[in-house]
Design a protein around this motif. Sequence first.
Motif, mmCIF file in Angstrom:
data_model
loop_
_atom_site.group_PDB
_atom_site.id
_atom_site.type_symbol
_atom_site.label_atom_id
_atom_site.label_comp_id
_atom_site.label_asym_id
_atom_site.label_seq_id
_atom_site.Cartn_x
_atom_site.Cartn_y
_atom_site.Cartn_z
ATOM 1 N N UNK A 21 30.326 19.712 -28.605
ATOM 2 C CA UNK A 21 29.834 20.670 -29.105
ATOM 3 C C UNK A 21 31.233 22.256 -28.856
ATOM 4 N N UNK A 22 32.123 21.748 -27.213
ATOM 5 C CA UNK A 22 33.106 22.653 -27.663
ATOM 6 C C UNK A 22 34.529 21.644 -28.360
ATOM 7 N N UNK A 63 32.370 27.059 -20.970
ATOM 8 C CA UNK A 63 31.539 25.747 -21.013
ATOM 9 C C UNK A 63 30.176 25.187 -20.541
ATOM 10 N N UNK A 113 27.657 27.241 -21.373
ATOM 11 C CA UNK A 113 26.599 27.258 -22.257
ATOM 12 C C UNK A 113 25.525 25.567 -22.308
ATOM 13 N N UNK A 114 26.532 24.459 -21.927
ATOM 14 C CA UNK A 114 26.384 22.920 -21.947
ATOM 15 C C UNK A 114 25.428 22.606 -20.832
ATOM 16 N N UNK A 115 24.530 22.362 -20.850
ATOM 17 C CA UNK A 115 23.430 21.860 -20.268
ATOM 18 C C UNK A 115 23.923 20.819 -19.215
#
Lengths: 89, 519, 118
Positions: free
Chosen positions: C34-35, C61, C63-65
């Motif tokens: 996703x990144x 980072x 933002x990522x669950x």
Amino acid sequence: MSNVFIVFQDNDDSRPIIEAILADNAQAQATYPTGLVKIDAPGSLVVRRETIEELIGRPFDLQQIHVNLVTISGHIDEDDDQLSLKWNN
Amino acid sequence: MDTPVLKKKLGLKERYAAMTRGLHWDTTYQPMDKVFPYDKYEGIKIHDWDKWEDPFRLTMDAYWKYQGEKEKKLYAVIDAFAQNNGQLGVTDARYINALKVFLTGVTPLEYNAHRLFAHVGRQFTGTGARVACQMQSIDELRHYQTETHALSHYNKYFNGMHSPKHMNDRVWYLSVPKSYFEDACTSGPFEFLTAVSFSFEYLLTNLLFVPFMSGAAHNGDMSTVTFGFSAQSDESRHMTLGIECLKFMLEQDPDNVPIVQGWIDKWFWRGYRLLSIVAMMQDYMLPKRVMSWREGWEMYIEQNGESLFRDLARYGIRKPKGWVQACEGKNHISHQTYAVFYSYGAAAAFHTWVPEEEEMAWLSEKYPETFEKYYLPRWNYWREQAKNGNRFYQKTLPMLCQTCQIPMIFTEPGDATKIAYRESDYQGDKYHFCSDHCKEIFDNEPEKYVQAWLPVHQIYQGNCFKPGVDPTKEGFDPLLAVFDYYNFKVGRDNLDFEGSEDQKNFAAWRGDSVQGAKK
Amino acid sequence: MSVVALKPYAFPAKDVRENFPAPLLFIGWEDHLMFGTPVALPLPPDTPFGALGTAVLPGTYGYHPDFAKIDWTKVEWFKSGKPWKPDPAKSLADNGLKHKDVIRFRTPGLSGINGSCN
């Protein structure tokens, strides 16, 4: 054998050229991507001035095709009477 | 009494000979090598420049005649387009963003090409080559002008199209095309022709001007189709210059073969990387799609390239080194490129968006082995988050490849879950690359690529603020200062298409609801 | 090989350490595309390595669950692609990190949205 291709804008100027190519090259196939006419032929392809002139009923300078030509493949040779495309393989 | 002698009109071959031969002279006051310093040092040996022939045998008089005709046709359409509010006839305002990329990323290259062909034409000692370069130089100027003119109409209505040249010189993603051309122009003239005329024009440019322009036609953009095809009509001559120049070098001396092969390896890869942005435009930015990037790649590169390299084999030329990896990349690069632009959507002068449901279905259909497996999960997540007001914007600057200057988005050959990292040590510093081929290009000429103006590094060095900006001042926002340096109108040029001024305006002009305008 | 040129060819490198206020560090999170690209960060050499997870990377980072679930004691590090064991209490410099080094981290058990490496 590899295909050569020649692509024109799909318009009235190109129509007799396309017709001439299809008449002179038995194995040539035309497809019509939006806005274009793409002609593929195995190994080689020739565009003849005389055939175009017969279709339009007036003299035609072969270099006129530059106005509507979009792209080509293969090795090119042009003189007053014909433009040819071919692969040497 | 003399009878008038009827002069027979010269045939095409004679006319070409008359207009391209015997126009050159050897200098006497100064040594030739001093007047033409560049046509030998690359190691290319030319024994007989007269063997150079343009197979179209286009002479300057015919050139002006047909170019004049092309211009008249083109301007008739551009006028009609403007007079009839053609901008309202495009499928969807999202489409305009592809034009923004084109105007800022491609159009300035035409201008650079104009300058470079003028330069190269000056440096060759063979007249046939000089004439061909002169024509191409004028063509490229025409492309720069007609593209700018045609797209200026959109600039009246849409954001992000106000400073193409300024942006091309500064904006991070535009350093990719810019540096490609600067790399070519700082090469010698023969390498330049291999880079631009052969690798770019002959091998790769069909992918930009043919399927993409068909796409413009499909999306109701009469003006772009027309300048695109008008430019492309010159392109067939440029491609021919590329292949003829290549054959000419190969036929002149066997010592030229390894040099030319090295250039083909380098410039095929450089050009392939440069086209990543076209792949993205083709697969993600045309609301009505004609052909996937992969299909275009197969038709214009794989099939045609196979024929070409089979043909060149008799000179001892093989396919470029990166060929297999580039062909594998056809399943990935459009997705990887668009995803990174979506992530950095705050830092681009065009809008990005999550593809709609049926667009994702199209991508799944066109990329059955890769889209759902590798790329769909992030889109589903991003869409969900955007719905909840948590649209993803990456704020930390990306790591770039030292050679192609693209963020390190490309994955390992054979494993699309792993980013490819390569590095070299040179003079005590580390340099990083996206691929074996970008690394090899660097390793072959490290002295050149250590000078690369990498936008991310320039930002961190403090070189991307407007003059007089004081970074030590309280409340200084470095990112906003960089956008100001880029001439971005923050909140208008950048961010998601959803909620943008472009979206609202287009809907209002067409009398649609915002939702309806997207369809 | 080197540049073929008419004259001696020597120009300064653009990105030597002295040109930056702090050394650059490149960082990538494995299995989290996703990144879509690793990132570049100028970080003072005396930054404790342990501060990466707590102070530096949340902004990049977070933002990522998966990010909140990272157990930093279990993270596997790589430097220039090779397994590497940094000491979180020591500074970046004392861990041997130099200008333009690239490090990556793997978070065992966390491999993106539904294990898709996204």
